[in-house]
Design an enzyme around this catalytic site. Structure first.
Site, mmCIF file in Angstrom:
data_model
loop_
_atom_site.group_PDB
_atom_site.id
_atom_site.type_symbol
_atom_site.label_atom_id
_atom_site.label_comp_id
_atom_site.label_asym_id
_atom_site.label_seq_id
_atom_site.Cartn_x
_atom_site.Cartn_y
_atom_site.Cartn_z
ATOM 1 N N GLU A 81 105.142 -12.444 -3.049
ATOM 2 C CA GLU A 81 105.908 -11.906 -1.906
ATOM 3 C C GLU A 81 107.276 -11.408 -2.378
ATOM 4 O OE1 GLU A 81 104.731 -11.190 0.989
ATOM 5 O OE2 GLU A 81 102.812 -12.157 0.605
ATOM 6 N N TRP A 132 106.636 -8.132 -3.498
ATOM 7 C CA TRP A 132 106.629 -7.079 -2.461
ATOM 8 C C TRP A 132 108.050 -6.534 -2.254
ATOM 9 C CZ3 TRP A 132 103.091 -4.170 0.013
ATOM 10 C CH2 TRP A 132 101.757 -4.557 -0.074
ATOM 11 N N TRP A 143 103.711 11.494 18.435
ATOM 12 C CA TRP A 143 104.366 10.301 18.986
ATOM 13 C C TRP A 143 104.808 10.545 20.419
ATOM 14 C CZ3 TRP A 143 103.631 6.315 15.966
ATOM 15 C CH2 TRP A 143 103.671 6.448 14.576
ATOM 16 N N ASN A 151 107.143 -13.098 9.458
ATOM 17 C CA ASN A 151 106.494 -11.898 8.925
ATOM 18 C C ASN A 151 105.251 -11.497 9.717
ATOM 19 O OD1 ASN A 151 106.046 -9.828 6.815
ATOM 20 N ND2 ASN A 151 104.210 -11.047 6.444
ATOM 21 N N TRP A 204 107.689 4.919 14.444
ATOM 22 C CA TRP A 204 108.077 3.718 13.690
ATOM 23 C C TRP A 204 109.571 3.718 13.389
ATOM 24 C CZ3 TRP A 204 110.185 4.511 8.855
ATOM 25 C CH2 TRP A 204 109.947 5.749 8.253
ATOM 26 N N TRP A 241 107.747 -1.115 7.898
ATOM 27 C CA TRP A 241 107.431 -0.218 9.020
ATOM 28 C C TRP A 241 106.404 0.833 8.627
ATOM 29 C CZ3 TRP A 241 107.910 -0.708 14.057
ATOM 30 C CH2 TRP A 241 108.756 -1.713 14.517
HETATM 31 P P1 FAD Z 1 108.851 -15.595 2.393
HETATM 32 O O1 FAD Z 1 107.464 -15.527 2.895
HETATM 33 O O2 FAD Z 1 109.411 -16.935 2.078
HETATM 34 O O3 FAD Z 1 108.970 -14.639 1.156
HETATM 35 C C1 FAD Z 1 109.959 -14.790 0.131
HETATM 36 C C2 FAD Z 1 110.741 -13.501 -0.017
HETATM 37 O O4 FAD Z 1 109.878 -12.460 -0.431
HETATM 38 C C3 FAD Z 1 111.385 -13.009 1.254
HETATM 39 O O5 FAD Z 1 112.616 -13.646 1.495
HETATM 40 C C4 FAD Z 1 111.521 -11.523 1.001
HETATM 41 O O6 FAD Z 1 112.658 -11.228 0.226
HETATM 42 C C5 FAD Z 1 110.288 -11.227 0.171
HETATM 43 N N1 FAD Z 1 109.210 -10.742 1.037
HETATM 44 C C6 FAD Z 1 108.287 -11.466 1.690
HETATM 45 N N2 FAD Z 1 107.425 -10.664 2.351
HETATM 46 C C7 FAD Z 1 107.833 -9.396 2.110
HETATM 47 C C8 FAD Z 1 107.343 -8.124 2.500
HETATM 48 N N3 FAD Z 1 106.265 -7.976 3.273
HETATM 49 N N4 FAD Z 1 108.016 -7.022 2.086
HETATM 50 C C9 FAD Z 1 109.115 -7.135 1.298
HETATM 51 N N5 FAD Z 1 109.599 -8.326 0.878
HETATM 52 C C10 FAD Z 1 108.968 -9.435 1.272
HETATM 53 N N6 FAD Z 1 112.119 -8.152 4.885
HETATM 54 C C11 FAD Z 1 113.453 -8.094 4.655
HETATM 55 O O7 FAD Z 1 113.962 -8.822 3.797
HETATM 56 N N7 FAD Z 1 114.241 -7.210 5.347
HETATM 57 C C12 FAD Z 1 113.736 -6.370 6.292
HETATM 58 O O8 FAD Z 1 114.485 -5.583 6.868
HETATM 59 C C13 FAD Z 1 112.344 -6.459 6.582
HETATM 60 N N8 FAD Z 1 111.794 -5.688 7.552
HETATM 61 C C14 FAD Z 1 110.437 -5.777 7.802
HETATM 62 C C15 FAD Z 1 109.876 -4.969 8.793
HETATM 63 C C16 FAD Z 1 108.503 -5.036 9.072
HETATM 64 C C17 FAD Z 1 107.908 -4.160 10.141
HETATM 65 C C18 FAD Z 1 107.701 -5.937 8.343
HETATM 66 C C19 FAD Z 1 106.217 -6.029 8.629
HETATM 67 C C20 FAD Z 1 108.240 -6.740 7.347
HETATM 68 C C21 FAD Z 1 109.605 -6.674 7.063
HETATM 69 N N9 FAD Z 1 110.197 -7.483 6.070
HETATM 70 C C22 FAD Z 1 111.547 -7.378 5.822
HETATM 71 C C23 FAD Z 1 109.363 -8.307 5.178
HETATM 72 C C24 FAD Z 1 109.136 -9.770 5.602
HETATM 73 O O9 FAD Z 1 108.751 -9.846 6.934
HETATM 74 C C25 FAD Z 1 110.374 -10.649 5.382
HETATM 75 O O10 FAD Z 1 110.891 -10.468 4.083
HETATM 76 C C26 FAD Z 1 110.006 -12.131 5.543
HETATM 77 O O11 FAD Z 1 109.465 -12.373 6.809
HETATM 78 C C27 FAD Z 1 111.244 -12.972 5.332
HETATM 79 O O12 FAD Z 1 110.967 -14.319 5.567
HETATM 80 P P2 FAD Z 1 110.990 -15.369 4.375
HETATM 81 O O13 FAD Z 1 112.260 -15.221 3.606
HETATM 82 O O14 FAD Z 1 110.704 -16.701 4.955
HETATM 83 O O15 FAD Z 1 109.792 -14.866 3.486
#
Ligand code: FAD
Length: 480
Positions: free
Chosen positions: A278, A281, A309, A344, A362, A385
């Site tokens: 993650e 990602w 849209w 997420n 979006w 997005w």
């Molecule tokens: P964990 O599950 O603990 O993951 C650890 C770290 O991995 C996160 O802190 C983050 O830095 C990274 N990560 C995890 N999932 C993703 C992912 N899908 N994409 C990119 N990095 C990821 N994340 C943001 O940091 N900022 C945003 O503005 C953002 N906008 C989003 C918008 C949409 C529509 C979606 C679907 C996802 C978005 N995310 C964003 C990704 C993700 O939802 C969050 O990073 C995550 O929910 C953060 O929670 P966590 O730190 O507990 O994640």
């Protein structure tokens, strides 16, 4: 005469540990730490309300930390170039160091600043403080950027990179006379109308809090991460995203903490491997934003640029306020508003609902997230997005339309998440909680729910909206 002096320009690296720019400055001599408030230099994406709130707290913590080490945080506002030039002239600094950022408008600005400072015979150097791998280091066999995550991450993991973090300095050499600093409060980063109570309750900001959060996650939650991470009511993820965005913790520090935990454990490491992917990602998001700099506003897949849209302002407003009549969507949007963060799984559900059920672009959703998320991050937000809308790299196919009823049943099976954030439905039995409009009148009456007054009727009918989305997709399906 004062010792040679270096300016450290803090940006998205609001920490003292594993800070390559700070490390380089220490090798020069005296260190002048500066943060410059210049929102107009962020292109179309100046920090939103929740980010500004976090920034205020984070700068406060950083200044306190610097003070403990015998230093100070100088605050300036205005043109970054002017501020750095003025500060160098005032302090006699011969070097300016910073850690890189990767947003397109910031890259352009930083290039120009570096050149101008170097032309004026100052040493100006930038470093990697935010990523495990620089976006330009990772290439596919054709030497091109990746557009699919799995081979991207495989390529990253196969590299023999040194990911050891740098230590936190014990003390910082300081000049005899400090230059003037703005007062943080004058920047008015905190809201004047206090909407931030929920955010304050939810978060402890700063480098120390980031490390506590990381250590707690690794010790208590990481093993179960893969199995639990999709359940919206459970605290099963790291919640490190805002700390990572503001650089209060670095991905290298995360990497090493996870590896250290693995070294001391036996057996399966599914949780750790999945968690690091993650973080991968996040790296992928930066890779894409760097190589496709238009994608914060334009669909990566060009055929989606003509998507039919609908710009229904009232529907957008109801989505923003958590008043769509779909409980799981409303719970998520209210969690966002109250805490500045959203799970997420919930982000995917609400994003899909906006783009597909409501056919709203979006970009409108990305803008709302930008303003309300404490972890608003141009790379991850754009990736999330575009992925959900089906128009980005490695995206969910457009025809995969999240069902807001079954997603709730599956990922909030006890209904705790919905009941926490949509308390007006708390007394509904689980059978009807995910679709209150289908509940018999007596069940609604027993639960004290009057649809249309206590809680809205659904904004759209799910099967009809789903079909409309598929029809719209037919119009743009062919890749140009
Ligand atoms: P964990 O599950 O603990 O993951 C650890 C770290 O991995 C996160 O802190 C983050 O830095 C990274 N990560 C995890 N999932 C993703 C992912 N899908 N994409 C990119 N990095 C990821 N994340 C943001 O940091 N900022 C945003 O503005 C953002 N906008 C989003 C918008 C949409 C529509 C979606 C679907 C996802 C978005 N995310 C964003 C990704 C993700 O939802 C969050 O990073 C995550 O929910 C953060 O929670 P966590 O730190 O507990 O994640």
């Amino acid at each position: 005469m004062d010792a040679p002096t270096a300016i450290v320009w803090f940006r998205h690296d609001l920490r003292l540990g594993d800070n390559p720019a700070l490390h380089a400055a220490l090798a020069v001599g005296n260190v002048i730490p500066v943060y410059i408030w210049s929102p107009e230099e962020e292109g179309s994406w100046p920090p939103g309300g929740a980010s500004r709130w976090w920034l205020h707290q984070s700068l406060t913590r950083l200044a306190e930390h610097l003070q403990k080490l015998g230093s100070r945080l100088i605050l300036r506002h205005g043109s970054s170039l002017n501020c750095l030039q003025t500060l160098a002239a005032e302090t006699g600094a011969s070097s300016v160091f910073w850690n890189r950022r990767y947003e397109p408008s910031v890259i352009d600005r930083d290039k120009c600043i570096k050149q101008t400072l170097q032309d004026a015979s100052l040493e100006a150097c930038s470093f990697n403080g935010s990523l495990l791998f620089e976006p330009w280091e990772i290439k596919n066999k054709q030497g091109k950027p990746f557009q699919v995550f799995t081979p991207f991450w495989k390529n990253c993991l196969a590299r023999d990179a040194n990911l050891d973090p740098l230590p936190t300095p014990a003390t910082l050499p300081s000049p005899n006379d400090w230059p003037a600093s703005d007062e943080l409060v004058d920047w008015q980063l905190e809201p004047t109308i206090p909407w931030d109570a929920g955010i304050r309750e939810t978060w402890t900001v700063g480098e120390v809090a980031a490390h506590e959060q990381l250590q707690q996650f690794v010790a208590e939650l990481m093993t179960e991460y893969k199995d639990q991470r999709d359940f919206m009511a459970i605290e099963a993820t790291s919640r490190l995203s805002p700390y990572l965005h503001f650089g209060e913790v670095s991905p290298r520090q995360i990497w090493v903490e996870v590896q250290a935990a693995l070294a001391g454990s036996e057996g399966e490491h599914r949780g750790a491997t999945h968690f690091l992917s993650e973080v991968g990602w996040r790296e992928f998001g930066y890779h894409l934003l760097y190589h496709f700099p238009d994608t914060s506003t334009l669909a990566l897949r060009k055929n989606f640029r003509d998507f039919p849209w609908s710009n229904n302002a009232e529907n957008l407003r109801r989505w923003q306020r958590g008043q769509t009549g779909y409980p799981v969507v409303d719970a998520a949007m209210r969690q966002l508003w109250h805490t500045g963060w959203m799970h997420n799984r919930a982000r995917m559900i609400v994003a899909s609902f906006l783009c597909k059920h409501l056919l709203i672009p979006w970009q409108r959703g990305a803008e709302w997230f930008w303003d309300t998320l404490v972890d608003a991050d141009l790379a991850s937000n754009t990736l999330g997005w575009q992925w959900t809308a089906g128009c980005g790299a490695d995206a969910a196919p457009y025809f995969r339309i999240f069902n807001p009823i079954t997603q709730g049943e599956k990922f909030d099976p006890a209904g705790e998440y919905i009941r926490r954030w949509v308390p007006e439905l708390a007394a509904l039995p689980n059978k009807w909680l995910y679709q209150p409009w289908a509940a018999p009148d007596e069940v609604l009456a027993d639960a004290g729910v009057a649809l249309g007054s206590d809680y809205p009727e659904p904004i759209v009918d799910h099967p009809t909206a789903r079909q409309a989305a598929l029809d719209a997709y037919q119009a743009v399906k062919v890749e140009k």
